[in-house]
Design an enzyme around this catalytic site. Sequence first.
Site, PDB file in Angstrom:
ATOM      1  N   GLY A 346       0.846  -1.181   0.000  1.00 22.91           N
ATOM      2  CA  GLY A 346       0.000   0.000   0.000  1.00 22.91           C
ATOM      3  C   GLY A 346       0.880   1.228   0.000  1.00 22.91           C
ATOM      4  O   GLY A 346       0.669   2.175  -0.744  1.00 22.91           O
ATOM      5  N   MET A 348       5.133   2.531   1.764  1.00 24.77           N
ATOM      6  CA  MET A 348       6.323   2.131   2.500  1.00 24.77           C
ATOM      7  C   MET A 348       6.968   3.354   3.122  1.00 24.77           C
ATOM      8  O   MET A 348       7.223   4.346   2.455  1.00 24.77           O
ATOM      9  CB  MET A 348       7.312   1.416   1.563  1.00 24.77           C
ATOM     10  N   GLU A 383       2.011   6.094   7.467  1.00 24.00           N
ATOM     11  CA  GLU A 383       3.425   6.208   7.089  1.00 24.00           C
ATOM     12  C   GLU A 383       4.131   7.299   7.880  1.00 24.00           C
ATOM     13  O   GLU A 383       5.288   7.139   8.282  1.00 24.00           O
ATOM     14  CB  GLU A 383       3.548   6.464   5.584  1.00 24.00           C
ATOM     15  N   HIS A 386       5.241   6.257  11.277  1.00 24.29           N
ATOM     16  CA  HIS A 386       6.470   5.470  11.263  1.00 24.29           C
ATOM     17  C   HIS A 386       7.733   6.334  11.309  1.00 24.29           C
ATOM     18  O   HIS A 386       8.808   5.824  11.639  1.00 24.29           O
ATOM     19  CB  HIS A 386       6.544   4.626   9.988  1.00 24.29           C
ATOM     20  N   GLU A 405       4.186  -2.093  13.101  1.00 26.44           N
ATOM     21  CA  GLU A 405       3.017  -1.993  12.232  1.00 26.44           C
ATOM     22  C   GLU A 405       1.708  -1.880  13.000  1.00 26.44           C
ATOM     23  O   GLU A 405       0.796  -1.175  12.582  1.00 26.44           O
ATOM     24  CB  GLU A 405       2.976  -3.182  11.270  1.00 26.44           C
TER      25      GLU A 405
END
Length: 963
Positions: A346, A348, A383, A386, A405
Amino acid sequence: MKGFYISKAVAVAGIIIAVSAVATIIALSIVYSQEKAKNNAKPTEGWTTPPTATSTTPTPSNEPWDRYRLPDSLLPEHYIVTLWPRLHVDEHGMYIFTGNSTVVFRCVKETDLVLIHSNKLNFTQLDGHLAKLSTTDGSSPPAIKTTWLQVRTQYLVVQLNGNLVPGKSYQLFTEFRGELADDLGGFYRSEYYQGSQLKIVATTQMQPTDARKAFPCFDEPAMKAVFHMTLVHDRGTVALANGMEIETVNFTTNGVELSRTTFEPTEKMSTYLLAFVVSDFAHIRTPEGAKVLIRIWARRSAIAEGQGDYALNKTGPILEFFERYYNSTYPLSKSDQIALPDFSAGAMENWGLITYRETALLYDPHASSNGDKEWVATVISHELAHMWFGNLVTMKWWNDLWLNEGFATYVSYLGAHDAEPEWNVKDLIVLNAVHPVFAVDSLASSHPLSYSEEEINTPAQISELFDTITYSKGAAVLRMLSEFLSEPVFARGLSSYLKEYAYSNTVYGDLWQHLQKVKNTAGLELPDTVNEIMNRWILQMGFPVVTIDTQTGNISQKHFLLDPESVPARPSDYNYEWFVPIKWAKNGIHQDQHWLLNSSALYEPMKSVEWVLANLDVTGYYRVNYDSANWERLLSLLIEGHQVNKCLLIIPVINRAQIVDDTFNLARAKIVDTTLALRTTQYLSQEREYMPWQSAIRNLAYFFLMFERTEVYGPMQSYLKKQVQPLFEYFENITSNWEKIPTRHTDQYNQVNAISLACRTGVEGCAELTNGWYKQWMDNPENNTIHANLKSVVYCNAIAGGGEEEWDFGWRMFSNTTNAAEADKLMYALSCTKEPWLLNRYLEYSLDPNKIRKQDATFAIVYIARNVVGQPLAWDFIRAKWDYIFNEYGGGSISFSRLITGVTERFSTLFELQQLQQFKEEHSQTGFGSAEIALEQAIEKTKANIRWVAENNDKVLKWFLSA
C-alpha cells in the site's frame, strides 16, 4: 503493509459485491506487501555468474554462511553507494543497473570472515575476487583468501588469510550489476504510458529483505548505518533519495548525456528504510520557508490534474499532529511522497522518501470515492507515524514487527481523525481492524503477535509476519492499552521511549518499561505491571470470550475458538488466560472499569440489573457473551430504542455493531444458537447507521458463502430484501431520488450498502437504476456521470446483469484509464459477470502483465473467486498454474497468502476439502512460501465450514422461511 493491513475494512465474499471489493482493496493494500518474483535473468556479457555452492562452498551446514542471521562480529558505520539505473533496454533486451559500494564497518569480535548480504547481484572481479578490503587508517588488512556468493542464504562471503582486529574499522569495496526487473522488490522498474510513449521509473521496495538486491549490505534492522547516496541518471530525469539532494552535475560519457545527483547523508537508519527513485515525474510542494519541505511526486498528468493536492494539504497537519502526540520534532528537513504506477505494498515508510501505490496517495474528486479519500488520509497518517515509531526507533529483529506496524495502524486513525475530524474515523477502527482480525485470531492455527527471535530466520518466514495479526491485532491491543492507561499517559510513555532510544533498536519490553514508569508517576491503579498484563496479549495467540451471567454476577473468560473442537497449534505459558479490562454499563449507566484476572470471578454489582452491556466502544480485544435473559433484553432494546426515540438511541452505534458481530461469531463457535444471531438482524429495517449495517453485511456474507449453492439461498434473499428495502428507500428519499450524495461520511458508505444489498436481493427499481447509469455511460463514454462513491456498485451490478457487450466496454475503459482509483473499481467490477467464459478469459488476462499489472494479479484472481460462478474457475486456474504463479509472482509475496485465502473461503464440502488436501500434497515440492500458514488455515476453516453447514442448514432454512 499497512499495510495488509491490515488493517482497513476486510472483504468477506459474496453478499455485497461492491462493498466487499472496496474493502478487499483496502485490506490487501494496507497489509504492507512485497511481490517478489524470481529473477531468472541471464547474465549479460561481462557479468560474473555466481559459482554454485557445491563447487565453491565448504559443505558443513553449520558454517556461518549457511545460517540466515549475521554473526555479531562486524557492525556497519556508513555506506558510500553509487547506482546508475538504465531506463532503456541493453543489447540483450534487459533493463539493468550498475553500481559500486563502499561499506565502512567496525570489527567487534575477532574474525577471519566478512559476511554481507547480496542477492541477485553480479560482481566485477577485483584482483581475482568479488570484493576489495582495506582499512580506514591506511594500514594493511588481512589478504583475501577467497570470495563466493552463497545463494541460499543470500551472502557475499569474504574469507581472509588473517583475522580482523576488534575495535578497528575496515572498508569493503564492490562493483556490481543487477537487473532492473519488474518484480516489485529491491531496485526495480515500474512502467507506464504517457500518451503513446512508454516511460520507465527506477524505484525501490527494500522491506523486509531486499536492500541486498540493490547493493551488498548488512541487511538486518539492527545493523543501522549512515548512507551516502549518489545516483547517475538520464539527463532530464529527476533523482530522489532519503536525503535532500545536494547537487546535480551534468556530464557526458560515451556520447550519452547523463546527470549525477548526490544527496545529503541519511540519519543512522536500517537498510529496509532506504529508497531512491529515478523518474521524469512532476511535483507540487509547500511554499518556501515552510518548516518542513513537503513534496508530492507523481506522473506529470496526475499532478497537472490536481490529484496530489489533497495529500499535500493533509501531510503538513498530520506531521504536526504527530509532533505534538510524540512531543518530538520531525527529525528530517524534508518529506518526499511519491505515487508509483507499480508498487506491491500500500505504501512504504522510507525515511524522507515515502513510496505509495497511486491509489494510496492520489485523490481525484471526479474519480475517487469518499472511501478512496479516507484511504489516502489514513495511509499517509500510517506512514508518517512510522517516521518516529519504526524509523527513529526500530525493532531489533523482525519477530517484533507487530510493534512497528500495529502501532502505526492504531495511531493512523488518530492522525486521520485530526486531519478530518468530521469523519469520526476513530470509531471505524472497530470495523476495519478489530472485527476482521477476530476472524483470523479465533482459529487454532493463528499465531501470537510476537515470536521468539529464533523462530524467525528466513526471508519467507519474515514475509509471513506481514499479515492481519501483525497489523490489526497489534493495533487492537495497543488501542486497548492506551484506553486503560488513558491516552495522555500512553502518549507520555511513547515520548519517553522515543527520546531514550532515538536512532537505535529496541524490543517490545523496552516500551512496556517506559509506559510503566509513566503509569507509576500518574498514580494509576492496575492489577499488575504493564509487562505482565500485555505479555498475555502478545505472547499467546487468540483472545477470550467473556461470559457475564447477570443472574448470578459470575464473570468468566475462555479462549475463543471458532471451531470449538480444534486444538490450538501452540501451547501457552499463560494457559490462555488474560488480564481483561471490562468497560461496562448497567441499565445504561457507565460503571467503573472491572478487571477480570482469573478464569472466573464473582462480581456483586452485576446482580439485580435490568440489562448489562459490556466492552463499551469495543476498546477491549475480546468478545462478550451473556446469559439468555440479558440477550433477550438487549434484543428488545435494539428494537425499542429505534421505535421510542430515533434520535437518542439506548445502545451506542459502535456497540450495536458489536452485538451483531459477537452473536454471529458466538453462534459459529456453538456458544449461542444460530437463531439468536439471526434475530439481531431483525431490527435492521429500522437501522440507518453504517456500522451496524456493515457488521451485519459482513457476517451474513458467511451465510451467502455457505448457502449460495443450496436451498437456503432463496428464503435468505427474501428475508434480506425485506430488511434492506426501507434503507434503500431512505437513501432514495434523502438524496432526492439519487440526485445528491449524503453529507455525512458514514452515510455515504451506507448508501453504497443500501444499493448493493438492494440489487443483490432484487429490491424493485435497483437493477434498473444501476443498469441505467451504466448504459448512459456506454452511450457516451466521454461523459461518465456516475458519482465516484457509487461506481463500484454500479459497474459491478451492470456487468453482472449484462453480457459480453457490458464486459467488453468495462475492459476497454479499464485498459484506457490513467486514473488508478478508476482502474481499481473497473478491475473489480469485471469479476462480477455471470458468464463463465468471460471469467475464464479474465483469469488468463490476470497473469499477463501487459493487461493486469503484477501488483494487481492477486486482486483480480481473488475478485473472480468471490463470484459464486467464478470460484470453481479460479480454483481450477490456481491449481493448474500453481508452479508458474509461485515462481513468477513470488512465494515470498505477502499478498500471495491472500490468494489461498480468497480462493478457498467458500469451501464447505468434503470434496472441496479433499481437493485442498490434494493440492497441498501435489505442490509440496514447489512449496507455498509465505502462504504456508494461509494454506493450513484454509484446511482448518474448510473442516469447520463442513461441520457448521451440516449442523445449521435445516435450522437456518426454517428460520428464514418463518422470518
